[in-house]
Design a protein around this motif. Structure first.
Motif, mmCIF file in Angstrom:
data_model
loop_
_atom_site.group_PDB
_atom_site.id
_atom_site.type_symbol
_atom_site.label_atom_id
_atom_site.label_comp_id
_atom_site.label_asym_id
_atom_site.label_seq_id
_atom_site.Cartn_x
_atom_site.Cartn_y
_atom_site.Cartn_z
ATOM 1 N N LEU A 43 0.836 -1.204 0.000
ATOM 2 C CA LEU A 43 0.000 0.000 0.000
ATOM 3 C C LEU A 43 0.871 1.255 0.000
ATOM 4 O O LEU A 43 0.567 2.232 -0.687
ATOM 5 C CB LEU A 43 -0.930 0.013 1.218
ATOM 6 N N PHE A 44 1.954 1.238 0.789
ATOM 7 C CA PHE A 44 2.892 2.358 0.780
ATOM 8 C C PHE A 44 3.488 2.529 -0.611
ATOM 9 O O PHE A 44 3.527 3.627 -1.151
ATOM 10 C CB PHE A 44 4.036 2.128 1.789
ATOM 11 N N THR A 45 3.953 1.431 -1.181
ATOM 12 C CA THR A 45 4.582 1.474 -2.503
ATOM 13 C C THR A 45 3.619 2.043 -3.535
ATOM 14 O O THR A 45 3.977 2.937 -4.307
ATOM 15 C CB THR A 45 5.040 0.062 -2.929
ATOM 16 N N ASP A 46 2.394 1.538 -3.558
ATOM 17 C CA ASP A 46 1.404 2.000 -4.536
ATOM 18 C C ASP A 46 1.074 3.477 -4.355
ATOM 19 O O ASP A 46 1.012 4.236 -5.328
ATOM 20 C CB ASP A 46 0.129 1.164 -4.439
ATOM 21 N N THR A 47 0.864 3.897 -3.109
ATOM 22 C CA THR A 47 0.501 5.285 -2.837
ATOM 23 C C THR A 47 1.641 6.235 -3.217
ATOM 24 O O THR A 47 1.418 7.257 -3.871
ATOM 25 C CB THR A 47 0.141 5.471 -1.345
ATOM 26 N N ILE A 48 2.843 5.890 -2.821
ATOM 27 C CA ILE A 48 3.995 6.745 -3.143
ATOM 28 C C ILE A 48 4.217 6.775 -4.652
ATOM 29 O O ILE A 48 4.486 7.828 -5.231
ATOM 30 C CB ILE A 48 5.255 6.265 -2.388
ATOM 31 N N SER A 49 4.076 5.639 -5.310
ATOM 32 C CA SER A 49 4.237 5.583 -6.773
ATOM 33 C C SER A 49 3.238 6.492 -7.477
ATOM 34 O O SER A 49 3.582 7.185 -8.441
ATOM 35 C CB SER A 49 4.075 4.144 -7.280
ATOM 36 N N GLU A 50 1.993 6.497 -7.002
ATOM 37 C CA GLU A 50 0.966 7.379 -7.586
ATOM 38 C C GLU A 50 1.356 8.843 -7.434
ATOM 39 O O GLU A 50 1.167 9.634 -8.352
ATOM 40 C CB GLU A 50 -0.384 7.142 -6.896
ATOM 41 N N VAL A 52 4.480 10.238 -6.926
ATOM 42 C CA VAL A 52 5.663 10.659 -7.683
ATOM 43 C C VAL A 52 5.437 10.618 -9.186
ATOM 44 O O VAL A 52 6.101 11.338 -9.930
ATOM 45 C CB VAL A 52 6.932 9.859 -7.297
ATOM 46 N N ALA A 53 4.472 9.822 -9.651
ATOM 47 C CA ALA A 53 4.195 9.743 -11.092
ATOM 48 C C ALA A 53 3.682 11.066 -11.638
ATOM 49 O O ALA A 53 3.828 11.350 -12.831
ATOM 50 C CB ALA A 53 3.188 8.631 -11.360
ATOM 51 N N ASP A 54 3.102 11.899 -10.775
ATOM 52 C CA ASP A 54 2.536 13.179 -11.213
ATOM 53 C C ASP A 54 3.581 14.285 -11.372
ATOM 54 O O ASP A 54 3.241 15.379 -11.792
ATOM 55 C CB ASP A 54 1.478 13.650 -10.207
ATOM 56 N N TYR A 55 4.830 14.018 -11.029
ATOM 57 C CA TYR A 55 5.851 15.057 -11.064
ATOM 58 C C TYR A 55 6.917 14.734 -12.101
ATOM 59 O O TYR A 55 7.252 13.567 -12.315
ATOM 60 C CB TYR A 55 6.491 15.217 -9.673
ATOM 61 N N PRO A 56 7.477 15.777 -12.714
ATOM 62 C CA PRO A 56 8.537 15.537 -13.711
ATOM 63 C C PRO A 56 9.825 15.108 -13.022
ATOM 64 O O PRO A 56 10.016 15.335 -11.828
ATOM 65 C CB PRO A 56 8.702 16.909 -14.376
ATOM 66 N N GLY A 57 10.680 14.475 -13.768
ATOM 67 C CA GLY A 57 11.960 14.055 -13.230
ATOM 68 C C GLY A 57 11.868 12.672 -12.625
ATOM 69 O O GLY A 57 10.817 12.033 -12.607
ATOM 70 N N GLU A 58 12.986 12.226 -12.128
ATOM 71 C CA GLU A 58 13.056 10.904 -11.513
ATOM 72 C C GLU A 58 13.110 11.080 -10.013
ATOM 73 O O GLU A 58 14.022 11.701 -9.482
ATOM 74 C CB GLU A 58 14.298 10.173 -12.009
#
Length: 174
Positions: A43-50, A52-58
């Protein structure tokens, strides 16, 4: 006194919201057993992934849960240290001052000609006087909150150097 721009306040506000919203979101999706709630690292992984996906860069994020589970998002890359060392520096300075019985309210005198005008330094912008007097606590605030390179460099030269900082951090990591 450190003054915050609207941008700094916005970023700080968003950070604080994330610190509260993410755990609440994950907590609400956690299951319960006889020992209380069970948090699922996925759940942490999925939430954090969602997020960071909205921001440019890595963007890479790592979180340690209950000193056992580690959640990592975008962990394959090698990221530059950037200003993370400033946290290490602050820890080493606080430890050194604590061991010596010194106060972070100790006053430091900084001659403007010791500073680099070509680097990021809110401290230099806020203090135009030829000799700047700040407490170690204020220098740490400039370094940690505003990522001031001159404050950090000054403390490496006058308080605890990079080798001492590295050696101290090595004692914290098994």
């Amino acid at each position: 006194m450190i003054k915050f721009s609207k941008t700094h306040l916005f970023v700080l506000s968003i950070s604080l919201i994330c610190l509260v919203a993410i755990p609440m979101h994950i907590w609400s999706k956690s299951t319960k057993n006889s020992n209380g709630p069970v948090l699922h690292p996925q759940l942490f992984t999925d939430t954090i992934s969602e997020i960071v996906a909205d921001y440019p860069g890595e963007i890479g994020v790592a979180v340690i849960i209950n000193n056992t589970d580690t959640v990592a998002v975008n962990n394959k890359s090698i990221y530059p240290m950037m200003s993370v060392f400033k946290l290490h520096q602050a820890l080493a300075i606080c430890n050194d001052f604590d061991n010596k019985g010194l106060s972070l309210d100790s006053l430091m005198t900084i001659h403007r000609d010791e500073l680099d005008s070509q680097t990021w330094s809110p401290m230099m912008k806020e203090h135009s006087e030829p000799v700047i007097s700040l407490t170690v606590k204020e220098l740490l605030c400039y370094t940690l909150i505003l990522s001031d390179n001159n404050a950090s460099n000054f403390m490496f030269k006058k308080l605890v150097n990079a080798t001492q900082t590295d050696n101290f951090i090595a004692t914290l990591i098994p």
